[in-house]
Design a protein around this motif. Sequence first.
Motif, PDB file in Angstrom:
ATOM      1  N   ALA A   1       0.821  -1.187   0.000  1.00  0.00           N
ATOM      2  CA  ALA A   1       0.000   0.000   0.000  1.00  0.00           C
ATOM      3  C   ALA A   1       0.872   1.261   0.000  1.00  0.00           C
ATOM      4  O   ALA A   1       0.566   2.223  -0.684  1.00  0.00           O
ATOM      5  N   ALA A   2       1.965   1.222   0.776  1.00  0.00           N
ATOM      6  CA  ALA A   2       2.842   2.398   0.845  1.00  0.00           C
ATOM      7  C   ALA A   2       3.465   2.698  -0.509  1.00  0.00           C
ATOM      8  O   ALA A   2       3.628   3.866  -0.879  1.00  0.00           O
ATOM      9  N   ALA A   3       3.812   1.662  -1.260  1.00  0.00           N
ATOM     10  CA  ALA A   3       4.399   1.873  -2.588  1.00  0.00           C
ATOM     11  C   ALA A   3       3.379   2.510  -3.525  1.00  0.00           C
ATOM     12  O   ALA A   3       3.714   3.422  -4.290  1.00  0.00           O
ATOM     13  N   LEU A   4       2.133   2.052  -3.481  1.00  0.00           N
ATOM     14  CA  LEU A   4       1.091   2.654  -4.320  1.00  0.00           C
ATOM     15  C   LEU A   4       0.883   4.117  -3.957  1.00  0.00           C
ATOM     16  O   LEU A   4       0.731   4.963  -4.826  1.00  0.00           O
ATOM     17  N   ARG A   5       0.886   4.411  -2.653  1.00  0.00           N
ATOM     18  CA  ARG A   5       0.707   5.795  -2.209  1.00  0.00           C
ATOM     19  C   ARG A   5       1.881   6.664  -2.633  1.00  0.00           C
ATOM     20  O   ARG A   5       1.725   7.832  -2.959  1.00  0.00           O
ATOM     21  N   THR A   6       3.070   6.068  -2.654  1.00  0.00           N
ATOM     22  CA  THR A   6       4.274   6.814  -3.008  1.00  0.00           C
ATOM     23  C   THR A   6       4.259   7.265  -4.462  1.00  0.00           C
ATOM     24  O   THR A   6       4.600   8.404  -4.767  1.00  0.00           O
ATOM     25  N   VAL A   7       3.863   6.377  -5.361  1.00  0.00           N
ATOM     26  CA  VAL A   7       3.950   6.710  -6.791  1.00  0.00           C
ATOM     27  C   VAL A   7       2.617   7.126  -7.402  1.00  0.00           C
ATOM     28  O   VAL A   7       2.594   7.761  -8.450  1.00  0.00           O
ATOM     29  N   GLY A   8       1.506   6.748  -6.772  1.00  0.00           N
ATOM     30  CA  GLY A   8       0.201   6.991  -7.377  1.00  0.00           C
ATOM     31  C   GLY A   8      -0.468   8.268  -6.915  1.00  0.00           C
ATOM     32  O   GLY A   8      -0.244   8.742  -5.798  1.00  0.00           O
ATOM     33  N   ARG A   9      -1.270   8.816  -7.783  1.00  0.00           N
ATOM     34  CA  ARG A   9      -2.109   9.964  -7.483  1.00  0.00           C
ATOM     35  C   ARG A   9      -3.547   9.589  -7.866  1.00  0.00           C
ATOM     36  O   ARG A   9      -3.756   8.779  -8.774  1.00  0.00           O
ATOM     37  N   PRO A  10      -4.543  10.154  -7.208  1.00  0.00           N
ATOM     38  CA  PRO A  10      -5.927   9.802  -7.536  1.00  0.00           C
ATOM     39  C   PRO A  10      -6.179   9.844  -9.042  1.00  0.00           C
ATOM     40  O   PRO A  10      -5.779  10.792  -9.727  1.00  0.00           O
ATOM     41  N   GLY A  11      -6.813   8.783  -9.525  1.00  0.00           N
ATOM     42  CA  GLY A  11      -7.129   8.669 -10.944  1.00  0.00           C
ATOM     43  C   GLY A  11      -6.078   7.932 -11.757  1.00  0.00           C
ATOM     44  O   GLY A  11      -6.334   7.572 -12.900  1.00  0.00           O
ATOM     45  N   ASP A  12      -4.889   7.719 -11.183  1.00  0.00           N
ATOM     46  CA  ASP A  12      -3.850   6.977 -11.910  1.00  0.00           C
ATOM     47  C   ASP A  12      -4.280   5.524 -12.112  1.00  0.00           C
ATOM     48  O   ASP A  12      -4.975   4.940 -11.283  1.00  0.00           O
ATOM     49  N   LYS A  13      -3.822   4.966 -13.205  1.00  0.00           N
ATOM     50  CA  LYS A  13      -4.111   3.582 -13.554  1.00  0.00           C
ATOM     51  C   LYS A  13      -2.992   2.683 -13.030  1.00  0.00           C
ATOM     52  O   LYS A  13      -1.810   3.015 -13.148  1.00  0.00           O
ATOM     53  N   VAL A  14      -3.370   1.530 -12.454  1.00  0.00           N
ATOM     54  CA  VAL A  14      -2.416   0.544 -11.953  1.00  0.00           C
ATOM     55  C   VAL A  14      -2.749  -0.795 -12.596  1.00  0.00           C
ATOM     56  O   VAL A  14      -3.882  -1.270 -12.526  1.00  0.00           O
ATOM     57  N   VAL A  15      -1.756  -1.409 -13.231  1.00  0.00           N
ATOM     58  CA  VAL A  15      -1.945  -2.692 -13.908  1.00  0.00           C
ATOM     59  C   VAL A  15      -1.638  -3.822 -12.929  1.00  0.00           C
ATOM     60  O   VAL A  15      -0.613  -3.796 -12.241  1.00  0.00           O
ATOM     61  N   ILE A  16      -2.529  -4.811 -12.891  1.00  0.00           N
ATOM     62  CA  ILE A  16      -2.410  -5.945 -11.979  1.00  0.00           C
ATOM     63  C   ILE A  16      -2.659  -7.225 -12.769  1.00  0.00           C
ATOM     64  O   ILE A  16      -3.637  -7.320 -13.515  1.00  0.00           O
ATOM     65  N   PHE A  17      -1.781  -8.210 -12.592  1.00  0.00           N
ATOM     66  CA  PHE A  17      -2.031  -9.520 -13.197  1.00  0.00           C
ATOM     67  C   PHE A  17      -3.109 -10.231 -12.399  1.00  0.00           C
ATOM     68  O   PHE A  17      -3.093 -10.226 -11.162  1.00  0.00           O
ATOM     69  N   GLU A  18      -4.061 -10.846 -13.132  1.00  0.00           N
ATOM     70  CA  GLU A  18      -5.110 -11.609 -12.460  1.00  0.00           C
ATOM     71  C   GLU A  18      -5.041 -13.074 -12.873  1.00  0.00           C
ATOM     72  O   GLU A  18      -4.636 -13.346 -14.001  1.00  0.00           O
ATOM     73  N   PRO A  19      -5.363 -14.006 -12.005  1.00  0.00           N
ATOM     74  CA  PRO A  19      -5.854 -13.800 -10.656  1.00  0.00           C
ATOM     75  C   PRO A  19      -4.827 -13.053  -9.805  1.00  0.00           C
ATOM     76  O   PRO A  19      -3.644 -13.046 -10.112  1.00  0.00           O
ATOM     77  N   PHE A  20      -5.303 -12.440  -8.725  1.00  0.00           N
ATOM     78  CA  PHE A  20      -4.439 -11.562  -7.935  1.00  0.00           C
ATOM     79  C   PHE A  20      -4.689 -11.770  -6.451  1.00  0.00           C
ATOM     80  O   PHE A  20      -5.703 -12.333  -6.044  1.00  0.00           O
ATOM     81  N   HIS A  21      -3.736 -11.275  -5.659  1.00  0.00           N
ATOM     82  CA  HIS A  21      -3.925 -11.266  -4.211  1.00  0.00           C
ATOM     83  C   HIS A  21      -5.069 -10.317  -3.910  1.00  0.00           C
ATOM     84  O   HIS A  21      -5.168  -9.224  -4.475  1.00  0.00           O
ATOM     85  N   GLU A  22      -5.918 -10.715  -3.014  1.00  0.00           N
ATOM     86  CA  GLU A  22      -7.168  -9.989  -2.752  1.00  0.00           C
ATOM     87  C   GLU A  22      -6.995  -8.537  -2.340  1.00  0.00           C
ATOM     88  O   GLU A  22      -7.912  -7.727  -2.493  1.00  0.00           O
ATOM     89  N   LEU A  23      -5.835  -8.158  -1.807  1.00  0.00           N
ATOM     90  CA  LEU A  23      -5.665  -6.792  -1.315  1.00  0.00           C
ATOM     91  C   LEU A  23      -5.323  -5.770  -2.400  1.00  0.00           C
ATOM     92  O   LEU A  23      -5.524  -4.578  -2.183  1.00  0.00           O
ATOM     93  N   TYR A  24      -4.789  -6.198  -3.531  1.00  0.00           N
ATOM     94  CA  TYR A  24      -4.345  -5.215  -4.526  1.00  0.00           C
ATOM     95  C   TYR A  24      -5.447  -4.251  -4.960  1.00  0.00           C
ATOM     96  O   TYR A  24      -5.244  -3.037  -4.924  1.00  0.00           O
ATOM     97  N   PRO A  25      -6.619  -4.738  -5.395  1.00  0.00           N
ATOM     98  CA  PRO A  25      -7.659  -3.783  -5.809  1.00  0.00           C
ATOM     99  C   PRO A  25      -8.135  -2.883  -4.665  1.00  0.00           C
ATOM    100  O   PRO A  25      -8.381  -1.697  -4.884  1.00  0.00           O
ATOM    101  N   SER A  26      -8.266  -3.433  -3.457  1.00  0.00           N
ATOM    102  CA  SER A  26      -8.728  -2.600  -2.347  1.00  0.00           C
ATOM    103  C   SER A  26      -7.681  -1.568  -1.956  1.00  0.00           C
ATOM    104  O   SER A  26      -8.027  -0.450  -1.558  1.00  0.00           O
ATOM    105  N   GLN A  27      -6.400  -1.907  -2.090  1.00  0.00           N
ATOM    106  CA  GLN A  27      -5.353  -0.917  -1.843  1.00  0.00           C
ATOM    107  C   GLN A  27      -5.431   0.199  -2.872  1.00  0.00           C
ATOM    108  O   GLN A  27      -5.249   1.375  -2.540  1.00  0.00           O
TER     109      GLN A  27
END
Length: 150
Positions: A1-27
């Motif tokens: 979560a800290a890494a996402l907060r460090t580089v991301g800003r509201p509205g930014d797109k984040v690519v995730i491979f699926e299936p995925f760990h359950e926390l990635y989308p909620s983070q």
Amino acid sequence: AAALRTVGRPGDKVVIFEPFHELYPSQCQIFHLDPVFVTLKPNYDYGTWNYDEEELKNSIIGARALILNTPHNPTGKIFQHGDLKKIVDICIENDVYIITDEIYEWMCYPDEYGNSRRHTLIPKEFPEAKDLTLVCNSLGKSASATGWRL
């Protein structure tokens, strides 16, 4: 979560491979980031999970970060050098951060044919990506301290 907060800003797109760990989308949701999914598809003949390179290329356009979990939870896929090289090149070309989740780093087992597979640390193997890579790890799994955040 800290890494996402460090580089991301509201509205930014984040690519995730699926299936995925359950926390990635909620983070992503916590920080108002937009998750975009690239599907790992099983290849039953070879006992592997693979992504479509074109799907990744299309998904990464306009993204701020890619979350890469290897060894992958829940599939067990260990992204090998060739896959990682493609991912690194695509991320560099698009100026996309690679956030690696390496909590299963020491849990690499031979495939069903006895071929060994090893974990690859992206900034070490691909120094050209070191400025775009955030490595996340923990002692939790390898030290049998699951649930602990050390």
